[in-house]
Motif scaffolding. Structure first.
Motif, short mmCIF file in Angstrom:
data_model
loop_
_atom_site.label_atom_id
_atom_site.label_comp_id
_atom_site.label_asym_id
_atom_site.label_seq_id
_atom_site.Cartn_x
_atom_site.Cartn_y
_atom_site.Cartn_z
N GLU A 65 0.85 -1.19 0.00
CA GLU A 65 0.00 0.00 0.00
C GLU A 65 0.89 1.24 0.00
O GLU A 65 1.88 1.29 0.73
CB GLU A 65 -0.91 0.03 1.23
N ILE A 66 0.50 2.25 -0.81
CA ILE A 66 1.26 3.50 -0.91
C ILE A 66 0.44 4.61 -0.23
O ILE A 66 -0.74 4.82 -0.55
CB ILE A 66 1.54 3.87 -2.38
N LYS A 67 1.06 5.30 0.68
CA LYS A 67 0.40 6.37 1.45
C LYS A 67 0.98 7.73 1.05
O LYS A 67 2.13 7.86 0.65
CB LYS A 67 0.61 6.16 2.96
N ASP A 68 0.11 8.75 1.18
CA ASP A 68 0.57 10.12 0.95
C ASP A 68 1.56 10.54 2.04
O ASP A 68 1.37 10.20 3.21
CB ASP A 68 -0.61 11.10 0.94
N PRO A 69 2.57 11.30 1.66
CA PRO A 69 3.55 11.71 2.69
C PRO A 69 2.96 12.75 3.63
O PRO A 69 2.07 13.54 3.27
CB PRO A 69 4.69 12.31 1.85
N THR A 70 3.45 12.73 4.84
CA THR A 70 3.08 13.75 5.82
C THR A 70 3.92 15.00 5.56
O THR A 70 5.14 14.92 5.36
CB THR A 70 3.33 13.24 7.25
N MET A 71 3.26 16.17 5.52
CA MET A 71 3.95 17.42 5.23
C MET A 71 3.55 18.48 6.24
O MET A 71 2.41 18.48 6.73
CB MET A 71 3.62 17.91 3.81
N ILE A 72 4.49 19.35 6.54
CA ILE A 72 4.19 20.54 7.34
C ILE A 72 4.01 21.68 6.34
O ILE A 72 4.98 22.17 5.75
CB ILE A 72 5.32 20.85 8.35
N ILE A 73 2.76 22.10 6.13
CA ILE A 73 2.48 23.09 5.10
C ILE A 73 2.68 24.52 5.61
O ILE A 73 2.80 25.45 4.83
CB ILE A 73 1.07 22.91 4.53
N LYS A 74 2.71 24.69 6.92
CA LYS A 74 3.05 26.00 7.49
C LYS A 74 3.98 25.76 8.68
O LYS A 74 3.57 25.26 9.71
CB LYS A 74 1.82 26.79 7.92
N GLN A 75 5.24 26.10 8.48
CA GLN A 75 6.24 25.80 9.50
C GLN A 75 6.35 26.92 10.51
O GLN A 75 6.00 28.07 10.23
CB GLN A 75 7.60 25.60 8.82
N PRO A 76 6.83 26.60 11.71
CA PRO A 76 7.09 27.67 12.69
C PRO A 76 8.16 28.61 12.17
O PRO A 76 9.07 28.20 11.44
CB PRO A 76 7.55 26.91 13.94
#
Length: 1025
Positions: free
Chosen positions: A445-456
């Motif tokens: 199974e292929i999962k979408d990557p986790t991303m930080i779309i707004k970083q500190p």
């Protein structure tokens, strides 16, 4: 031995002796397939023997000579750690002159009288047995040259020649090692220690070099005051000649140590286990290196291969065993031994001859989950003999996988270097050899990557403020993320001020300890991402401290301080303030300021001031609290350095002169008894100075002076120690009086209808009796020449500064009569007015007509009515009417102009076009010209039928009925109002009338001939419609 284990336990806690178990041990593990053996294990008991008893003679040494105190510790196992102490168990201090060698001896490059003592004790610490042994104390007696000469003199007669040589300096001589050369052998990977200790006076300094090369960087260290050269992790490349050089002011000595690096055996290729099927070929390789080169020997099941049972499939070729067409009986454990004089290596390798069909060890239908664009590793652990071949398929009926997008590992693992969404699915692993075939399926199974779309983001916050870091994430919907915040790669402090929200971290009431790096970490079961931001907490600087006064002089002093913490905002400058405890205790004054990089300043001082100083640090956030005050410093008294400033002489009355000045401040007095010497004399008159000495005030009044005459004035400061320097003179004047005469020969030149120029002759300066400030022109309109009515007279004033003799009068009204007069002005006030001068302004152009009305439109005519201009500005001569038609597209037709006599106020225009819009332009004229125009538009009616329809409306029945109904409604309302009034109700205006029945305040007839109808007005205003 422990049950079910190969561990051998030797327990001597119950009375056994360690010596009984001393020896070399080796473990052998054996089964039906062969025997494996371990390395040799050497067991030796630790020893901490006592020092042999010896008689130690005291050491008598001449000052400046070298000395070696031998330790010679007993040989222990492991070797002891050596150190020197005294009877009080205090370590003896060591230096470049006195130091301990690697062998434990204590070396003195040259002895000094302070080296004399009786308790030089060498200690040996045996760590393994946790014991410390000590040598008997050694006594050292150092004789100085003076005491030695006294001793010789006491034992010889007067005729004997005696006298010890004084302490002489000596060039270096090596105490260890001896001779000019020596050798050193060290093993590869160990620590190389080379030592040189020298005698000499002055104490020599040691330097190390490698002949023909450089000392290895990052691995070379110097110890024991550079007497010991230490090189870690030595290799064969470190072999060579190392020279130590001992040098002082008289010369040098050197020693060359030839270092050879040997090596115990180390592996190049250790033999590895072999799994072969019957009839296959294989090899065991055993390769090692060392210095000298190790010899290789083979064993089979722990027995030297030369005497082991023969195996026709086996052939030994030096460091290699070659197997050909093996059979199941060829299974055995082989040992390779590589040894030289410095050690040996032993390794076991199992040769296993098997005939097994393939087996897949990975569980069936195992689920693999990976993040998109990451590698995917699908396992297919297998076993079989001969070694199975592995093939991978995608899907149940898919074709075999090949190509660069896949990597096939020897252990059966399939690697997809960059897994995409379309990589998901079922994969089949097939293992086959000549004995069989087996397959296994796994799921991907292929999962979408986790991303930080707004970083500190980086934040700078003031102390006690509030700050927030955002961390907004996007993740695969099937994965459950956890968000963790770290501070400086550690957990957040256990503090209620830290508030962790869904997608942010908030810190309340920020303090200095919150400064640092904050990291947001997002974890799922498959991936982890993080982002960091730095928080910088800034604040006003801490106050400076440790203020120190130095370099005290009569007129200057040096102030220095230590800056406080700048709190993450650089200090831009320091402000220095002072307090004068003698004149203004408790009041701090600004002294100077210096850049933030400066921590000392020379301050200028005034006499007779008791100074204290304090320093304030300034950064972008603000000012620090003041530092603690410095110590006080009282400067000596002196005569004043300066005189009062801003000296003035201005009379307040016509017969006096008021002399004023700014008194000196307390620290400007320079001493006690501050007074002022006030001097004056009339200018341009041969008079002597008149002087008075007054107390510390700021004013002195000279009475009986002539009116407004110049005086020379000076004010000098003095105190108990003397006068200030001679003051400069200023010019003042006695009091002013009102001017005596008016300006003469006043002339007016009218320039145009709104502007006139006035001229006058200046008054003599003697009659001004004060400072001439200028002239004032009063002028006012008497009447308009076009209207005879008078109005309230409003005088206007224009002031002309200085000694001017003319001025312009703007804003006059045309065709009017004016009067004016001129007066001279001084500091006291205005002089008498000149006789009134009458002048008239000429006519001007009129203003626009007051109104223009257009009435009574017919098919071909319009009636025009107008009002005369509000400001005719002369005698009206006529009116001019211009008009032109306007069509439906707003285009203008031909313009028609009509001249109308000035006494007309209406006009009927005939012969116009029907149903046409006209635009009219109307203005008035005087003899000067035309005034501004007024415009209006009007439309003639369409035809006669429309006119008749307009007349017929009044005769229509419905219109007559409507008008009757309106009249009836108004009548009813009037009746209701009268009924309410007769019942006693009063209207507001009626109440005012009853309250103010005084006939003197009733409305009177106005100038225009109209009367105020009070009662009618009251009724109309108050009726409740």
């Amino acid at each position: 031995m422990k049950p079910n284990s190969g561990t051998l336990v030797i327990n001597i806690m119950n009375g056994g002796k360690a010596e009984a178990y001393e020896g070399v041990y080796q473990c052998t593990a054996r089964n039906e397939r062969g025997a494996a053996i371990s390395n040799n294990i050497v067991i030796r008991p630790s020893r901490s023997p006592l020092w042999t008893k010896e008689k130690l003679e005291p050491n008598h040494v001449r000052e400046g000579d070298s000395l070696v105190l031998h330790c010679r510790p007993p040989v222990g196992l492991p070797p002891p750690i050596i150190f020197w102490m005294d009877n009080a168990f205090q370590r003896l201090p060591q230096s470049e002159r006195v130091s301990q060698g690697l062998n434990g001896d204590l070396y003195f490059s040259n002895v000094q009288p302070e080296d004399s003592r009786e308790d030089y004790i060498c200690y040996a610490r045996f760590n393994h047995t946790q014991t410390i042994q000590q040598k008997q104390p050694i006594s050292v007696k150092v004789f100085s040259m003076d005491s030695l000469n006294d001793t010789i003199a006491a034992n010889l007669s007067d005729t004997d020649i005696y006298g010890a040589k004084p302490v002489t300096e000596r060039q270096p001589v090596l105490l260890t090692p001896t001779g000019s050369t020596s050798t050193k052998v060290e093993l590869r990977g160990n620590v190389l220690l080379l030592e040189c200790i020298a005698a000499g006076l002055p104490t020599p300094v040691i330097r190390w070099i490698k002949e023909g090369g450089e000392l290895p960087a990052n691995r070379t260290f110097f110890e024991n005051f550079k007497k010991t050269l230490k090189i870690i992790d030595v290799s064969e490349a470190d072999s060579g000649n190392y020279k130590c050089i001992a040098r002082n002011t008289l010369g040098s000595a050197h020693h060359v140590i030839s270092v050879t690096v040997k090596a115990a055996p180390y592996w190049i290729t250790a033999p590895r286990n072999l799994v072969l099927s019957p009839g296959e070929d294989g090899t065991l390789i055993c390769r090692a290196n060392g210095n000298p080169k190790p010899s290789i020997s083979w064993l089979a099941n722990g027995v030297p291969i030369a005497i082991a049972p023969e195996d026709p499939s086996r052939k030994v070729d030096g460091d290699t065993i070659i197997f050909s067409h093996v059979q199941e009986r060829s299974s055995a454990v082989y040992q390779c031994n590589a040894s030289n004089e410095y050690g040996y290596l032993l390794s076991n390798a199992f040769v296993n001859v098997l005939a097994e069909p393939p087996r897949i060890l990975t569980p069936a239908n195992k689920l693999y989950q990976v993040i998109a664009d990451s590698p995917a590793l699908l396992d297919c652990a297998y076993f079989g003999s001969p070694k199975p071949e592995i093939e991978w398929f995608k899907g149940v009926k898919g074709s075999i996988l090949r190509g660069n997008e896949y990597v096939f590992h020897d252990n059966g693992t399939l690697e997809i270097p960059v897994a995409q969404k379309n990589s998901a699915g079922t994969y089949t692993c097939v293992a086959r050899n000549e004995l069989g075939k087996i397959q296994n399926e796994v799921q991907l199974e292929i999962k979408d990557p986790t991303m930080i779309i707004k970083q500190p983001e980086y934040k700078v916050i003031q102390r006690y403020g509030q700050v927030s870091f955002e961390c907004i994430i996007k993740h695969d919907s099937t994965l459950l993320p956890t968000v963790t915040w770290l501070k400086d790669n550690d957990e957040l402090p256990d503090d209620d001020r830290f508030l962790v929200g869904k997608d942010n971290l908030t810190i309340m009431n920020v303090t200095d300890k919150d400064d640092g790096t904050y990291t947001c970490i997002v974890n799922t079961t498959l991936d982890s991402v993080s982002a960091s931001a730095v928080l910088t907490v800034v604040a006003r600087p801490n106050p400076p401290f440790d203020l120190e006064l130095t370099g005290q002089l009569e007129r200057s002093i040096d102030l220095s301080w230590i800056p406080g913490d700048e709190n993450n905002s650089p200090i831009t400058n320091f402000v220095i303030e002072y307090e004068d405890a003698l004149h203004e205790p408790g009041v701090w004054h600004y002294q100077t300021e210096v850049p933030g990089t400066q921590t000392t300043v020379q301050l200028k001082l005034s006499p007779y001031v008791n100074y204290s100083f304090r320093v304030i640090a300034v950064n972008k956030i603000g000012r620090s609290q003041p530092s603690e005050p410095s110590e006080q410093y009282l400067t000596k008294s002196a005569s004043p350095d300066e005189n009062p400033a801003n000296v003035q002489g201005i009379g307040s009355e016509p017969d006096n002169l008021v002399i004023t000045w700014e008194p000196l401040k307390g620290f400007q007095s320079n001493g006690p008894g501050l007074q002022y010497k006030v001097s004056w004399r009339q200018k341009d008159v041969d008079d002597e100075w008149t002087s008075v000495i007054v107390a510390n005030v700021s004013k002195y009044i000279v009475s009986g002076t002539p009116t407004f005459v110049p005086y020379e004035i000076k004010v000098q400061a003095l105190n108990d120690l003397g006068y200030a320097p001679e003051p400069s003179e200023v010019i003042g004047h006695s009091g002013e009086d009102l001017p005596m005469v008016a300006p003469g020969n006043v002339q007016v030149h009218v320039i145009n209808s709104t502007l006139a120029k006035v001229h006058w002759d200046p008054v003599p300066l003697k009659t001004v009796r004060g400072h001439l400030q200028g002239y004032k022109v009063y002028y006012w309109k008497v009447q308009s020449l076009s209207r005879r009515s008078r109005r309230h007279v409003e005088k206007k004033i224009l002031t002309f500064r200085g000694n001017k003799t003319f001025g312009m009068l703007p804003g006059l009204e045309p065709y009017s009569s004016y009067k004016l007069n001129v007066r001279v002005v001084n500091g006291k006030g205005e002089g008498p007015a000149s006789p009134d001068k009458v002048f008239k302004t000429p006519e001007g152009v009129p203003s626009s007509p007051s109104f223009l009305k257009i009435t009574n439109p017919t098919l071909d005519s319009l009636t025009l009515e107008w009002g005369s201009p509000t400001h005719p500005n002369g005698v009206l001569t006529s009116y001019t009417l211009k008009f032109q038609p306007i069509n439906n597209t707003h285009e203008l037709g031909p313009l028609v102009e009509i001249r109308i006599p000035a006494n007309e106020s209406s006009l009927i225009l005939k012969n116009l076009n029907y149903s046409t819009r006209y635009k009219f332009y109307f203005n008035a004229q005087t003899s000067v010209g035309s005034g501004s125009q007024i415009t209006e538009e009007a439309v003639t009616i369409m035809d006669e039928a429309m006119a008749s329809r307009q007349v017929d409306i009044a005769t229509q029945g419905w219109f007559i009925g409507l008008m009757c109904a309106v009249a009836l409604l108004i009548l009813i309302l009037l009746i209701v109002c009268f009924i309410r009034r007769n019942k006693g109700g009063k209207y507001p205006v009626k109440e005012k009338e009853d309250a103010h029945a005084d006939p003197e305040i009733q409305p009177m007839k106005e100038d225009d001939g109209t009367f105020g109808e009070y009662r009618l007005f009251s009724f109309v205003s108050s009726a409740p419609f």
